[in-house]
Design an enzyme around this catalytic site. Sequence first.
Site, PDB file in Angstrom:
ATOM      1  N   TYR A  48      65.350  27.291  19.190  1.00 31.33           N
ATOM      2  CA  TYR A  48      64.099  27.911  19.649  1.00 31.33           C
ATOM      3  C   TYR A  48      63.000  27.697  18.604  1.00 31.33           C
ATOM      4  O   TYR A  48      61.878  27.296  18.931  1.00 31.33           O
ATOM      5  CB  TYR A  48      64.342  29.403  19.904  1.00 31.33           C
ATOM      6  CG  TYR A  48      63.114  30.160  20.347  1.00 31.33           C
ATOM      7  CD1 TYR A  48      62.668  30.103  21.662  1.00 31.33           C
ATOM      8  CD2 TYR A  48      62.373  30.931  19.442  1.00 31.33           C
ATOM      9  CE1 TYR A  48      61.533  30.788  22.069  1.00 31.33           C
ATOM     10  CE2 TYR A  48      61.241  31.618  19.830  1.00 31.33           C
ATOM     11  CZ  TYR A  48      60.828  31.550  21.150  1.00 31.33           C
ATOM     12  OH  TYR A  48      59.711  32.224  21.545  1.00 31.33           O
ATOM     13  N   GLY A  52      54.769  37.913  18.027  1.00 28.91           N
ATOM     14  CA  GLY A  52      55.860  38.326  17.143  1.00 28.91           C
ATOM     15  C   GLY A  52      57.055  38.827  17.932  1.00 28.91           C
ATOM     16  O   GLY A  52      57.896  38.039  18.365  1.00 28.91           O
ATOM     17  N   VAL A  53      57.124  40.128  18.132  1.00 30.93           N
ATOM     18  CA  VAL A  53      58.284  40.725  18.810  1.00 30.93           C
ATOM     19  C   VAL A  53      57.786  41.595  19.957  1.00 30.93           C
ATOM     20  O   VAL A  53      57.309  42.712  19.735  1.00 30.93           O
ATOM     21  CB  VAL A  53      59.128  41.572  17.828  1.00 30.93           C
ATOM     22  CG1 VAL A  53      60.399  42.052  18.506  1.00 30.93           C
ATOM     23  CG2 VAL A  53      59.454  40.787  16.572  1.00 30.93           C
ATOM     24  N   VAL A  73      57.853  23.722  34.723  1.00 27.13           N
ATOM     25  CA  VAL A  73      56.961  23.064  33.752  1.00 27.13           C
ATOM     26  C   VAL A  73      57.597  21.848  33.077  1.00 27.13           C
ATOM     27  O   VAL A  73      56.880  20.993  32.549  1.00 27.13           O
ATOM     28  CB  VAL A  73      56.469  24.045  32.654  1.00 27.13           C
ATOM     29  CG1 VAL A  73      55.606  25.147  33.231  1.00 27.13           C
ATOM     30  CG2 VAL A  73      57.624  24.606  31.827  1.00 27.13           C
ATOM     31  N   ASP A 123      55.237  29.923  38.161  1.00 24.60           N
ATOM     32  CA  ASP A 123      56.539  30.274  37.574  1.00 24.60           C
ATOM     33  C   ASP A 123      57.604  29.461  38.293  1.00 24.60           C
ATOM     34  O   ASP A 123      57.401  29.026  39.437  1.00 24.60           O
ATOM     35  CB  ASP A 123      56.824  31.775  37.736  1.00 24.60           C
ATOM     36  CG  ASP A 123      57.781  32.308  36.674  1.00 24.60           C
ATOM     37  OD1 ASP A 123      57.323  32.983  35.729  1.00 24.60           O
ATOM     38  OD2 ASP A 123      58.997  32.051  36.792  1.00 24.60           O
ATOM     39  N   SER A 175      54.780  30.840  18.526  1.00 24.97           N
ATOM     40  CA  SER A 175      55.554  32.045  18.162  1.00 24.97           C
ATOM     41  C   SER A 175      55.508  32.179  16.650  1.00 24.97           C
ATOM     42  O   SER A 175      55.205  31.200  15.941  1.00 24.97           O
ATOM     43  CB  SER A 175      57.010  31.861  18.614  1.00 24.97           C
ATOM     44  OG  SER A 175      57.859  32.816  18.023  1.00 24.97           O
ATOM     45  N   LYS A 222      59.317  25.652  18.845  1.00 21.48           N
ATOM     46  CA  LYS A 222      58.002  26.262  18.599  1.00 21.48           C
ATOM     47  C   LYS A 222      57.267  25.548  17.456  1.00 21.48           C
ATOM     48  O   LYS A 222      56.040  25.471  17.450  1.00 21.48           O
ATOM     49  CB  LYS A 222      58.152  27.773  18.341  1.00 21.48           C
ATOM     50  CG  LYS A 222      58.637  28.541  19.583  1.00 21.48           C
ATOM     51  CD  LYS A 222      57.679  28.388  20.769  1.00 21.48           C
ATOM     52  CE  LYS A 222      58.123  29.152  21.996  1.00 21.48           C
ATOM     53  NZ  LYS A 222      57.202  29.017  23.136  1.00 21.48           N
ATOM     54  N   GLY A 256      58.653  43.274  23.778  1.00 20.51           N
ATOM     55  CA  GLY A 256      59.827  43.713  24.549  1.00 20.51           C
ATOM     56  C   GLY A 256      59.845  43.226  25.986  1.00 20.51           C
ATOM     57  O   GLY A 256      59.826  44.011  26.922  1.00 20.51           O
ATOM     58  N   THR A 257      59.938  41.924  26.166  1.00 22.08           N
ATOM     59  CA  THR A 257      60.013  41.342  27.506  1.00 22.08           C
ATOM     60  C   THR A 257      61.472  41.008  27.832  1.00 22.08           C
ATOM     61  O   THR A 257      62.371  41.247  27.022  1.00 22.08           O
ATOM     62  CB  THR A 257      59.199  40.039  27.559  1.00 22.08           C
ATOM     63  OG1 THR A 257      59.795  39.132  26.620  1.00 22.08           O
ATOM     64  CG2 THR A 257      57.740  40.260  27.182  1.00 22.08           C
TER      65      THR A 257
END
Length: 257
Positions: free
Chosen positions: A152, A183-184, A60, A33, A139, A156, A186-187
Amino acid sequence: MSKVAVVTGSGGGLGKGIAERLAKDGFKVVVNDINAEAVNSTVEEIKGRGLDVIGVQGDVSKKEHQFLLVQRAVEAFDRLDVFVNNAGIDVVTPFLDVDEEQLNKAFSINVNGVVFGTQAAAEQFRKQKTKGKVINACSIAGHESYEMLSTYSATKHAVKSFTHSSAKELAPYDIRVNAYCPGVAGTAMWDRIDEEMVKYYDHMKPGDAFREFSGDILLGRPQEPEDVANLVSFLASDDSDYITGQAIVTDGGLVFR
Ligand SMILES: NC(=O)C1=CN([C@@H]2O[C@H](COP(=O)(O)OP(=O)(O)OC[C@H]3O[C@@H](n4cnc5c(N)ncnc54)[C@H](O)[C@@H]3O)[C@@H](O)[C@H]2O)C=CC1
Ligand SMILES: CC(=O)C(C)=O
């Protein structure tokens, strides 16, 4: 002999779920990271369960960091089998406000990062003369193009395209390249998208964008990191050996491809 997997952007969110799952599957795991504290805390958690893991801080978007990441993985664990290009960032902006800085930052992390990670992993797989697997974070935004998420979504779509073309070029070396398309979930990424959306739409409260997006999911709930990790675990395993060049949607039923 244990296989070795690198997961970029695994200090939190989906990447952390993927690193934990691959460690449970028996891989020796390298957590990467840009955030050194996040690397350490994920490593400590996985180590605490008696699993084999090291951490390597890095960005990265920098080619030399990606090659160093593979070098560190091989120094620690002697080989590389799977490289997960998970790290990515969001950008929320009306199309007419998209600027050079945002474009450059998003493409350098989401796209250049995937290219450099794939190159670094492929070089090692070819040196080893073994089968290798590259698994990219795409995504639903790599299949659809969303309002306020134009940059974004474009990154992708580029990830999907590089997944196809690198799979074609690397198949002769026994290297598979596939992508997972969540998809979606919650992060922290969705917390930021929510916060940004509120700035542009007067009627929106924090949480509304996440609720609106996830409201259409056929299976009736937002995604958990484990849902994504299930697909990545399959793509990392021998069970997916006959699959390459695919960008597979895992979204609970939202986008149909
Ligand atoms: N959360 C979601 O609903 C979805 C996420 N995705 C994709 O999944 C991947 C992971 O997303 P989340 O876990 O939700 O994001 P997140 O923002 O929660 O976590 C991303 C991680 O990547 C790290 N990172 C950021 N820039 C980096 C860099 N230059 N080098 C190394 N690490 C870096 C961050 O420090 C963070 O730990 C991303 O590629 C994202 O685009 C795709 C579809 C949906
Ligand atoms: C964050 C993301 O990947 C979306 C909205 O598809």
